[in-house]
Enzyme design. Structure first.
Site: not given
Lengths: 325, 362
Positions: B258, B262, B271
């Site tokens: 990805r 998100h 992160y």
């Protein structure tokens, strides 16, 4: 006509719908070969084959979510959850999807299916085998929730549930599976969903109950014979959608209201009905509306369950105090 | 056989068109018509444009929360191209390319993310379920679709998509297990995009691959380079045929990434390292497929420029129509679709609310 108990009446409804409509499939844990732990589905696999009446792995989420997929692709699933307390792993599918699918897709998809769940206590079973689910399931938009109290209603309600265009949870009061027999017509017939039944007409106090509690109220009324209280007993039959009309009309007539439920007291259908009575028949009331319910406790194990379950004596007391208030 | 040769327990990943634009495993190169190759690329391109624009519209305060899928187009388009029209897709929520390929109008997909249920109202005969937010539950729905297909002899395969994070869910196990026991025609496509919001793939499972989870169900599994549209197509074609032939489910893991957040509410820089993202940007499936098409004489810069213009204009037009016409909610609709017919209680609530809305504040 044949004399049948509640369990046999359910079996006959399933049998006739399986025969009447090829899209109907019946399944659940041990529901196929063995006919279910209560034998509600006994004999059906032999008659209709393993494709249409089958055992599932122990997977409540797959039973409920799978039933939805089957329904979306042309089947009419009648799924069984083995015991009330086992529904929780399947609740996510029921509440998050089954109940919402029509609304989510603005009617492009709908999910006609029936989820049969034996509910309530009184059979001295293990933990998680005696739960009352009507409070929990009665508040979910998109679901219909019904519960029969007699063999006659059991058959007619189940046939209606299977033919209903919306998902229906069919709660089976397991303690009265074999409690009494009644004449049940051989042909298919329907009990309308969303309609309560006046079991007994009366003039002094309205008592509303459903499922196994109807019999308990009947026992109480019998014991009250001679006390000169005329009770109007209403069997709710459908938890959701509520038949408020029948209840309000009755309370307007009697001015007194008692509701009896096996489930815990707080936030249950009893509370909902009391609110309804206060909203719509407040000026007709001659006594405070009253609830007879289980306590707000975890259902005790078998040796202590009688402390939790509503007793005939509690019902009698509530009826006579309300009538004499 | 493909599944034997690329056994996930041997830690081999299936590829045809690798990240250096070289054909490997030449014997598996599919024979896809030029027409279909171009369709695949065009939907991929439309999806990319619509995805980037959705993010922009959201940043402009015009779109609500949106789940981008940039980087996962080859996984989804390759997989969908391997299906028949009558087959089913039971998606999660990051399936813009797949849904477009199945024929769901962009109007619908945008309208959904715009915050209106009518977005999920599209032709049921597309055999495509709407966006599903509850992680993993779509596997159960697909298992049910597949079981019905088997019993009613419909010859339809159900494909469910799920992320790497979703494989930790009980739904994943329950649905696949049920379908496997009854040989229902189900294919589960895991889009391993390496991140479940902020949780890395290694914290989803101790297993080396997600595909090897197939072993527990007694079904074939395969790990595929998800940025290689040809390998995705071939693996899914084989998986779907396996399921269709009555042999039961297949588990396909697409190894992809990805590239975006998100959702629009997420900040991935918290992160994950930029170096990692840069590495995967180099494996972007779009230029890879574009070069393959160019090598066949099917694509060039001029065509690309034309398509850019065409899709930009189209996507803007679709979104403007939503803002101007389709987006607003009719109050009756929130009452009307909970049941086939409104219950007496809902009728009353709606009537009361309508009366409330129409009277002046005192």
């Amino acid at each position: 006509m044949a004399i049948k108990n509640l369990l046999e009446a359910i079996n006959e409804a399933l049998d006739q719908k399986l025969s009447d409509d090829n899209r109907v499939v019946v399944f659940g844990e041990d529901a196929g070969f063995e006919g279910g732990v209560f034998r509600v589905t006994a004999g059906l696999q032999k008659k209709y084959g393993e494709d249409r009446v089958f055992d599932t792995p122990i997977s409540e989420a797959a039973i409920v979510g799978g039933a939805m997929g089957m329904s979306l692709n042309g089947l009419l699933p009648v799924a069984e959850i083995q015991f009330d307390g086992f529904i929780f792993p399947g609740i996510a599918e029921l509440v998050s999807h089954v109940a919402r699918y029509r609304n989510r897709t603005r009617g492009a998809f709908s999910v006609p299916l029936v989820l049969r769940i034996p509910v309530g206590g009184g059979i001295r079973a293990l933990e998680h085998h005696s739960e009352s689910l009507e409070s929990l399931l009665g508040q979910i938009p998109g679901l219909k929730v019904v519960t029969p109290s007699t063999p006659y209603d059991a058959k007619g309600l189940l046939i209606s549930a299977i033919e209903d265009p919306d998902p229906v949870v069919y709660l089976e009061p397991k303690r009265i599976y074999r409690a009494g027999k009644q004449e049940v017509p051989k042909e298919m017939y329907r009990i309308p969903i969303g309609k309560a039944k006046i079991v007994q007409a009366g003039t002094d106090v309205t008592v509303v109950a459903w499922g196994a509690m109807v019999r308990e109220v009947e026992k109480a009324i019998k014991e009250l014979e001679g006390s000169n209280i005329s009770v109007e007993l209403i069997d709710l039959r459908t938890i959701s959608p509520l038949d408020s009309e029948t209840i309000i009309n009755s309370v307007k007539k009697t001015g007194r209201f008692v509701v009896v439920q096996e489930a815990v007291k707080t936030y249950g259908p009893g509370a909902e009905l009391m609110a309804l009575v206060n909203e719509k028949a407040f000026l007709n009331l001659e006594a405070p509306p009253r609830r007879v319910t289980g306590h707000d406790v975890t259902v005790p194990l078998a040796r202590g369950e009688h402390f939790h379950f509503v007793s005939v004596r509690q019902i009698k007391e509530a009826i006579s105090e309300t009538a004499r208030y | 056989m493909l599944f034997d040769k690329f056994d996930p327990q041997k830690k081999v990943m299936f590829q045809i068109l690798n990240e250096k634009n070289k054909i490997v495993n030449k014997e598996y190169e599919p024979h896809i018509s030029n027409e279909e190759l171009l369709k695949m690329y065009k939907v991929m391109h439309l999806s990319r444009v619509a995805d980037i624009k959705a993010l922009q519209f959201q940043r402009q305060g015009r779109m609500l929360t949106y789940a981008p899928n940039r980087g996962q187009e080859a996984t989804q388009i390759g997989a969908m191209a391997a299906l028949e029209k009558r087959d089913w897709l039971s998606p999660a929520f990051r399936e813009l390319p797949a849904m477009l390929y199945r024929g769901v109008p962009l109007e619908n997909i945008y309208l959904y993310w715009y915050g209106n249920e009518w977005g999920s109202h599209f032709d049921p005969s597309l055999h495509t379920l709407p966006v599903n937010i509850i992680i993993g539950s779509q596997i159960n729905h697909a298992a049910g679709l597949a079981y019905a297909s088997k019993i009613l002899k419909k010859d339809e395969v159900a494909v469910a998509t799920i992320g790497d994070g979703g494989t930790s869910h009980g739904f994943f196990y329950e649905g696949l297990n049920f379908a496997s026991v009854y040989n229902a025609p189900l294919v589960v496509l895991i889009q391993n995009n390496q991140w479940a919001i902020s949780t890395p793939r290694r914290k989803a499972t101790k297993a080396d691959t997600l595909a090897q989870k197939a072993v527990a169900f007694g079904i074939p599994g395969i790990q595929v380079d998800g940025n290689d549209i040809l390998a995705m197509y071939v693996a899914m074609k084989e998986a779907v045929e396996h399921a269709r032939s009555g042999k039961g489910p297949v588990l396909v893991e697409a190894f992809t990434y990805r590239l975006g957040p998100h959702t629009t509410s997420d900040d991935p820089t918290i992160y994950r390292a930029n170096e990692e993202v840069e590495l995967w940007e180099k494996k972007d499936p779009l230029p890879r497929f574009q070069k393959y098409l160019a090598s066949k004489g099917l694509w060039n810069e001029e065509l690309e420029k034309q398509l850019d213009e065409e899709h930009n204009e189209y996507v803007n037009k679709v979104f403007k129509n939503i803002e101007d016409n389709l987006g607003a909610v009719n109050v009756e609709d929130i009452f009307k679709y909970n049941y086939e017919t409104m219950t007496p209680e809902l009728e009353e609530q709606y009537a009361n609310y309508k009366a409330f809305l129409s009277r002046e504040e005192k």
